[in-house]
Design an enzyme around this catalytic site. Structure first.
Site, PDB file in Angstrom:
ATOM      1  N   GLY A  32       0.864  -1.168   0.000  1.00 43.63           N
ATOM      2  CA  GLY A  32       0.000   0.000   0.000  1.00 43.63           C
ATOM      3  C   GLY A  32       0.897   1.213   0.000  1.00 43.63           C
ATOM      4  O   GLY A  32       2.019   1.160  -0.484  1.00 43.63           O
ATOM      5  N   GLU A  33       0.409   2.306   0.575  1.00 46.64           N
ATOM      6  CA  GLU A  33       1.259   3.485   0.741  1.00 46.64           C
ATOM      7  C   GLU A  33       1.692   3.561   2.194  1.00 46.64           C
ATOM      8  O   GLU A  33       0.857   3.731   3.089  1.00 46.64           O
ATOM      9  CB  GLU A  33       0.510   4.757   0.321  1.00 46.64           C
ATOM     10  CG  GLU A  33       0.689   5.075  -1.140  1.00 46.64           C
ATOM     11  CD  GLU A  33       2.153   5.046  -1.569  1.00 46.64           C
ATOM     12  OE1 GLU A  33       2.476   4.300  -2.531  1.00 46.64           O
ATOM     13  OE2 GLU A  33       2.992   5.726  -0.943  1.00 46.64           O
ATOM     14  N   HIS A  47       5.848  -8.451  -3.862  1.00 43.62           N
ATOM     15  CA  HIS A  47       4.457  -8.749  -3.524  1.00 43.62           C
ATOM     16  C   HIS A  47       4.086 -10.206  -3.797  1.00 43.62           C
ATOM     17  O   HIS A  47       3.488 -10.501  -4.830  1.00 43.62           O
ATOM     18  CB  HIS A  47       3.529  -7.838  -4.334  1.00 43.62           C
ATOM     19  CG  HIS A  47       3.662  -6.396  -3.978  1.00 43.62           C
ATOM     20  ND1 HIS A  47       3.082  -5.861  -2.851  1.00 43.62           N
ATOM     21  CD2 HIS A  47       4.333  -5.388  -4.573  1.00 43.62           C
ATOM     22  CE1 HIS A  47       3.373  -4.570  -2.775  1.00 43.62           C
ATOM     23  NE2 HIS A  47       4.134  -4.258  -3.805  1.00 43.62           N
ATOM     24  N   ARG A  88      12.922   4.032   0.508  1.00 41.02           N
ATOM     25  CA  ARG A  88      11.646   3.965  -0.210  1.00 41.02           C
ATOM     26  C   ARG A  88      11.859   4.234  -1.685  1.00 41.02           C
ATOM     27  O   ARG A  88      12.733   5.016  -2.064  1.00 41.02           O
ATOM     28  CB  ARG A  88      10.662   4.997   0.360  1.00 41.02           C
ATOM     29  CG  ARG A  88      10.239   4.709   1.782  1.00 41.02           C
ATOM     30  CD  ARG A  88       9.242   5.743   2.264  1.00 41.02           C
ATOM     31  NE  ARG A  88       8.067   5.769   1.395  1.00 41.02           N
ATOM     32  CZ  ARG A  88       7.256   6.808   1.265  1.00 41.02           C
ATOM     33  NH1 ARG A  88       7.486   7.914   1.939  1.00 41.02           N
ATOM     34  NH2 ARG A  88       6.218   6.763   0.464  1.00 41.02           N
ATOM     35  N   GLU A  97       1.728 -11.717  -2.649  1.00 42.53           N
ATOM     36  CA  GLU A  97       0.259 -11.820  -2.674  1.00 42.53           C
ATOM     37  C   GLU A  97      -0.308 -11.599  -4.070  1.00 42.53           C
ATOM     38  O   GLU A  97      -1.481 -11.880  -4.313  1.00 42.53           O
ATOM     39  CB  GLU A  97      -0.354 -10.822  -1.679  1.00 42.53           C
ATOM     40  CG  GLU A  97      -0.327  -9.342  -2.085  1.00 42.53           C
ATOM     41  CD  GLU A  97       0.993  -8.625  -1.808  1.00 42.53           C
ATOM     42  OE1 GLU A  97       2.009  -9.320  -1.547  1.00 42.53           O
ATOM     43  OE2 GLU A  97       1.024  -7.382  -1.873  1.00 42.53           O
ATOM     44  N   ARG A 137       7.296   0.300  -7.424  1.00 42.69           N
ATOM     45  CA  ARG A 137       7.875   1.445  -6.698  1.00 42.69           C
ATOM     46  C   ARG A 137       8.520   0.921  -5.420  1.00 42.69           C
ATOM     47  O   ARG A 137       8.325   1.451  -4.324  1.00 42.69           O
ATOM     48  CB  ARG A 137       6.794   2.488  -6.364  1.00 42.69           C
ATOM     49  CG  ARG A 137       6.326   3.307  -7.568  1.00 42.69           C
ATOM     50  CD  ARG A 137       5.107   4.174  -7.233  1.00 42.69           C
ATOM     51  NE  ARG A 137       5.271   4.943  -6.020  1.00 42.69           N
ATOM     52  CZ  ARG A 137       5.735   6.198  -5.965  1.00 42.69           C
ATOM     53  NH1 ARG A 137       6.058   6.825  -7.059  1.00 42.69           N
ATOM     54  NH2 ARG A 137       5.859   6.822  -4.812  1.00 42.69           N
ATOM     55  N   CYS A 162       6.446  -4.831   1.036  1.00 38.86           N
ATOM     56  CA  CYS A 162       6.590  -3.511   0.426  1.00 38.86           C
ATOM     57  C   CYS A 162       6.309  -2.403   1.449  1.00 38.86           C
ATOM     58  O   CYS A 162       7.142  -2.140   2.311  1.00 38.86           O
ATOM     59  CB  CYS A 162       5.703  -3.410  -0.818  1.00 38.86           C
ATOM     60  SG  CYS A 162       6.157  -2.036  -1.895  1.00 38.86           S
TER      61      CYS A 162
END
Lengths: 193, 293
Positions: A49-50, A173, A109, A175, A138, A81
């Site tokens: 996510g962020e 990721h 990041r 997932e 990212r 992440c």
């Protein structure tokens, strides 16, 4: 198989994908949004996510202290992440971000670049016979690691998968790919106590 | 190492789920949005309410402005290109934006064709009023969909209509047999393979956000309860009395959309919402949702 209840931090991000991956492995899942949700779980996933958003929402809603406490007590935890960034002690570029500091690493990041630099790659992981297909969006990497942190995978010399006791953290990721091996590792930690 | 794949394009949208994407016109607004918990900011020259008020041709934002916004925040930055204006999109890609919104809020550059989005490494989000429109955009390479709503009105009614229409379209497909799916393909005017995929999975193959007219925390929670993955707020934040507080309240309402007590708590004392417009009072030529096909 023993019954395992996994909490997925559901403040923001791709928590449903994690929950689905865990349910395919036979685990029960709880979407964690409040302190009460944290109390009955045997393991925790902090999703992609962020990281700034997840950190702020955790802070505003009184979750930072209880998360630190439960993870610090040995709750098996996986962060992917943004989850890795949130678990870490610091980021390389700024100091005002809310982080749990339970994983003794410094992350950078967006280390691999912006979205146009996002990529997929096969990466070899210590302890797994076949490579993992990594989806890096990212993505962060780990810049510094503390004692007691094992690097399980690297990309271009930068750690992207680490383990410290009962905490696993990835830059990519799992997932999103349907490869259940890292989620299985998390569930194995619960079963092994 | 593969870049610009469908998976990384759609994947970034997956990471934005449960979040709020806010329109900003400069670096200061971008920082306010990030501080309020936005998952991303949308760079544009004027917010939709001002485009509506001032008229004229609305275009991609000035590259300097986009770069200032990119430099000001650590969250992903989106920017708007005109429908069909693939050169604006090329320019935005070189500026390092993370997503391009091929948007009806700007004045269309092409009345016949949308951008061929497969040609780009950067992913695209596009607006849609119904399932056929969403699948046409995905067929052109969009990696994320949002409702069109009616931008710059502060009136959520069109976003609700578009989301309900989308959900109805998906449910309908799930009840059709193979032969019916082909006639549905004709009626929807969208790729057959995508129609079959939706019939099978019961969901769009990409993330779907709400956009167009969302002005309050309750509006945002309403769209989430209707099944959206997240929310775009255009004029609703920076055309309101207290942008920072309203922005944060909408962020919290999107996370806790199922808990009316929290929505009530964050809705208190937010000051003036943006002034709204009744859709019926809008002349047809001012309805932005009719742009594109």
């Amino acid at each position: 198989m023993t019954f395992v209840s996994v909490g997925v931090l559901a403040l923001q991000g791709d928590f449903r994908e994690h929950a689905a991956a865990l349910e395919r492995l036979g685990a029960e899942t709880t979407l964690v949004r409040t302190v009460a949700d944290l109390m009955s779980i045997d393991a925790l996933v902090i999703p992609g996510g962020e990281s700034t958003t997840i950190g702020k929402l955790a802070d505003w809603n009184g979750l930072v202290g209880p998360l630190r406490q439960r993870i610090g007590e040995g709750l098996p935890t996986m962060g992917t992440c943004a989850g890795m960034i949130f678990l870490a002690g610091a980021t390389a570029e700024r100091s005002d971000q809310v982080q749990l500091g339970v994983l003794d690493v410094v992350v950078r990041r967006n280390a691999f670049g912006r979205q146009v630099d996002s990529f997929e790659a096969e990466i070899s992981v210590d302890g797994l016979s076949d490579p993992v297909h990594g989806v890096f969006i990212r993505a962060p990497w780990i810049e510094k690691i503390g004692d007691g942190v094992d690097v399980l995978a690297e990309v271009e010399g930068h750690p992207v998968l680490v383990r410290q006791g009962s905490i696993i953290a990835t830059s990519f990721h799992p997932e999103l790919t349907g490869d259940a091996r890292l989620h299985t590792l998390l569930l194995d930690m619960v079963r092994e106590g | 190492m593969d870049q610009g794949t469908v998976r990384v394009k759609r994947g970034l949208a997956e990471m934005l789920k449960g979040g709020v994407i806010m329109d900003v016109t400069n670096a200061e607004q971008a920082r306010i949005a990030e501080e309020a918990g936005a998952v991303s900011v949308m760079a544009l020259e004027r917010v939709p309410a001002d485009i509506r008020r001032d008229g004229g041709v609305a275009r991609m934002a000035d590259p300097t402005r986009v770069e200032e916004i990119v430099a000001a925040v650590s969250i992903p930055v989106m920017a708007k290109a005109r429908i069909g204006h693939f050169v604006e999109a090329q320019v935005l890609e070189t500026l390092g934006v993370d997503y391009i919104d091929e948007s009806e809020v700007l004045t269309p550059a092409d009345e016949a064709y949308h951008i061929d989005k497969w040609q780009f490494t950067v992913p695209f989000v596009c607006g849609a009023r119904n399932l056929g429109e969403a699948l046409r955009r995905i067929g052109e390479g969009a990696a994320m969909i949002r409702t069109k709503g009616e931008p710059g009105t502060g009136n959520v009614v069109e976003a609700v209509r578009h989301m309900r229409t989308m959900n109805d379209g998906i449910r309908r497909l799930q009840n059709l047999d193979e032969a019916q799916l082909m006639s549905e393909t004709r009626d929807l005017g969208a790729p057959h393979a995508l129609i079959r995929e939706v019939a099978e999975t019961g969901a769009l193959p990409v993330v779907n956000f709400a956009a167009g007219g969302i002005a309050t925390p309750s509006d945002a929670a309403l769209m989430m309860q209707l099944g959206c993955d997240g929310v775009f707020v255009g004029s609703g934040v920076f055309k309101s009395g207290d942008p920072a507080q309203r922005a944060r309240a909408i962020v919290e309402a999107v996370t806790y959309f199922e808990d009316p007590q929290i929505v009530a708590k964050v809705s208190r004392g937010l000051g003036e919402a943006m002034v709204g417009i009744e859709i019926d009072k809008l002349p047809d030529e001012e309805r932005m949702q009719e742009r594109g096909w």
